[in-house]
Scaffold this active site. Structure first.
Site, mmCIF file in Angstrom:
data_model
loop_
_atom_site.group_PDB
_atom_site.id
_atom_site.type_symbol
_atom_site.label_atom_id
_atom_site.label_comp_id
_atom_site.label_asym_id
_atom_site.label_seq_id
_atom_site.Cartn_x
_atom_site.Cartn_y
_atom_site.Cartn_z
ATOM 1 N N CYS A 113 -3.240 1.053 8.781
ATOM 2 C CA CYS A 113 -2.382 1.101 7.675
ATOM 3 C C CYS A 113 -0.531 1.114 8.777
ATOM 4 C CB CYS A 113 -2.203 2.412 6.989
ATOM 5 S SG CYS A 113 -0.856 3.375 6.273
ATOM 6 N N HIS A 155 -4.401 -0.797 -1.915
ATOM 7 C CA HIS A 155 -3.964 0.557 -0.700
ATOM 8 C C HIS A 155 -2.690 0.558 -1.127
ATOM 9 C CE1 HIS A 155 -3.822 0.926 3.894
ATOM 10 N NE2 HIS A 155 -2.521 1.043 3.228
ATOM 11 N N GLU A 156 -2.124 0.165 -1.349
ATOM 12 C CA GLU A 156 -0.650 0.790 -1.749
ATOM 13 C C GLU A 156 -0.179 1.688 -2.457
ATOM 14 O OE1 GLU A 156 1.616 -0.522 0.697
ATOM 15 O OE2 GLU A 156 0.126 -1.942 1.253
ATOM 16 N N HIS A 159 -1.094 4.685 -1.909
ATOM 17 C CA HIS A 159 0.725 4.857 -1.342
ATOM 18 C C HIS A 159 1.455 5.999 -2.158
ATOM 19 C CE1 HIS A 159 -0.372 4.097 3.201
ATOM 20 N NE2 HIS A 159 -0.410 3.322 3.153
#
Length: 201
Positions: A113, A155-156, A159
């Protein structure tokens, strides 16, 4: 919003632990957000990375950009590309995404990351997902993805909901990038898990 050079914030910054706010279609099409999307694209390329979420830039917005360029694949072996189901992904933005796992199968690979610079860990993720979102033009979009693209999306979107990969990782696999290259690069994930005494989910 000033189109100055963007800076990626690191773990510990509170914005990375907050749920980002959604954007309206009018917001997305505004000059400020269009400029931000272009600036995020440039920042992602410079890093370099395959995805970047607005909270990583200190901005609590439900916005991320993704692009897995073919040139990034040249340094990855064919075997690893196949194992990861990694294919090029054209640039696009996702806004206000809602994600759904469409595969019961979980796969594990080392993940890094840009907001945890210099580290990596094995992270279990769904092999396939469906994402409903708005795109960079404010148009409704449904994305069905598998393999590495599905991992990037997960993953995004994490966030945007205040989650980092360290919340999902196998703690015993956490490593510096240097040690990842020295000890684990190119080795099958099952072999690595066995050596680290990690049990399958």
């Amino acid at each position: 919003m000033n189109p100055v050079k963007l800076e990626i914030v690191q773990a510990g910054n509170p914005v990375l632990r907050q749920c980002a706010r959604p954007l309206s279609v009018a917001d997305i099409r505004s000059r400020d957000i269009q400029k931000l999307i272009e600036a995020m694209r440039a920042c992602m390329h410079e890093a370099p990375g395959v995805g970047l979420a607005a909270p990583q830039l200190g901005l609590g917005l439900q916005l991320a950009v993704i692009e897995d360029r073919e040139e990034y694949h040249k340094e990855v072996s064919e075997a690893l590309l196949l194992e990861r189901e990694r294919r090029p992904v054209l640039f696009h933005a996702i806004v206000n995404p809602v994600i759904e796992e469409i595969s019961e199968e979980q796969v594990e690979f080392f993940e890094g990351c840009l907001s945890l610079s210099g580290y990596s860990a094995l992270v279990p993720r769904a092999r396939a997902v469906r994402v409903t979102c708005l795109d960079e033009h404010g148009q409704h979009k449904v994305i069905e993805a598998s393999g590495w693209y599905a991992r990037i999306l997960q993953h995004e979107i994490d966030h945007l909901n205040g989650t980092l990969y360290i919340d999902r990782m196998r703690p015993r696999s956490f490593t510096t990038m240097e040690n990842l290259v020295e000890f684990w690069k190119g080795r099958p994930v099952n072999e690595i898990k066995s050596e680290l005494e990690l049990k399958s989910s």
